[in-house]
Structures are given as C-alpha cells and as structure tokens.
Design a protein around this motif. Structure first.
Motif, PDB file in Angstrom:
ATOM      1  N   ILE A   6       0.884  -1.338   0.139  1.00  0.00           N
ATOM      2  CA  ILE A   6      -0.027   0.112  -0.054  1.00  0.00           C
ATOM      3  C   ILE A   6       0.938   1.049  -0.150  1.00  0.00           C
ATOM      4  CG2 ILE A   6      -2.044  -1.102   1.137  1.00  0.00           C
ATOM      5  CD1 ILE A   6      -1.159   0.088   3.516  1.00  0.00           C
ATOM      6  N   LYS A   9       0.455   3.843  -3.024  1.00  0.00           N
ATOM      7  CA  LYS A   9      -1.079   4.333  -2.954  1.00  0.00           C
ATOM      8  C   LYS A   9      -1.012   5.833  -2.986  1.00  0.00           C
ATOM      9  CE  LYS A   9      -3.208  -0.226  -2.219  1.00  0.00           C
ATOM     10  NZ  LYS A   9      -3.764  -0.634  -3.283  1.00  0.00           N
ATOM     11  N   GLN A  22       1.752  10.161  -1.439  1.00  0.00           N
ATOM     12  CA  GLN A  22       1.574   8.729  -1.342  1.00  0.00           C
ATOM     13  C   GLN A  22       1.446   8.217   0.105  1.00  0.00           C
ATOM     14  OE1 GLN A  22       4.749   7.568  -3.857  1.00  0.00           O
ATOM     15  NE2 GLN A  22       3.248   6.962  -5.532  1.00  0.00           N
ATOM     16  N   ASP A  71      -5.352   1.782  -6.230  1.00  0.00           N
ATOM     17  CA  ASP A  71      -4.336   2.631  -6.628  1.00  0.00           C
ATOM     18  C   ASP A  71      -4.300   3.794  -5.512  1.00  0.00           C
ATOM     19  OD1 ASP A  71      -3.145   1.156  -9.024  1.00  0.00           O
ATOM     20  OD2 ASP A  71      -4.764   1.989 -10.148  1.00  0.00           O
TER      21      ASP A  71
END
Length: 79
Positions: A6, A9, A22, A71
């Motif tokens: 993750i 993302k 992110q 995403d």
C-alpha cells in the motif's frame, strides 16, 4: 495486506478531492499497547509551499479511511 503493497497508493480526500501524496510520504502513529495504527500524518496540501514545508502535516485518524483501493487510499476529512 502488507505495508509494501500500500506504500505507493495515492492518498485522496473524498470531501474536496485534494491529493496528499503517497503513503510513503506519510507518518503513522501507533497505539503503544496494541501496535494498532491510530492515525496517519499526511502532508497538508493547503500549506505545502516547497521542500521547506515538508513538516506540515494533517492529522488523519485511521477510522476516517473510507476505502483502500488498487491505486488509491480514500479518506474523509472533518468539515
């Protein structure tokens, strides 16, 4: 889900569509006793003015996360 899955993302606010970088750009706060994630500190885009302001963060409680998608991580900020 692993943290490595993750980290790339994008973090987005559902309320206003603002992007906060992110997950790798964020800091996580954990409960000392349980090790559970308490909150995330994400870069505050409203006051972001270059590399000198990289310590300006918005406190994001873990329970404000609405969805972790392929995403993107979507959270809902307080009004």
């Amino acid at each position: 889900m692993l943290l490595s899955e993750i980290g790339d993302k994008e973090i987005v606010d559902l309320r206003n569509g603002s992007r906060h970088g992110q997950l790798w750009d964020a800091e996580m706060l954990f409960e000392k006793e349980t090790g559970q994630i308490k909150s995330i500190l994400v870069p505050n885009v409203q006051t972001k003015m270059g590399f000198l302001s990289n310590h300006d963060y918005m406190h994001l409680p873990w329970n404000s996360i609405v969805k972790i998608g392929e995403d993107i991580i979507i959270f809902e900020s307080a009004m």
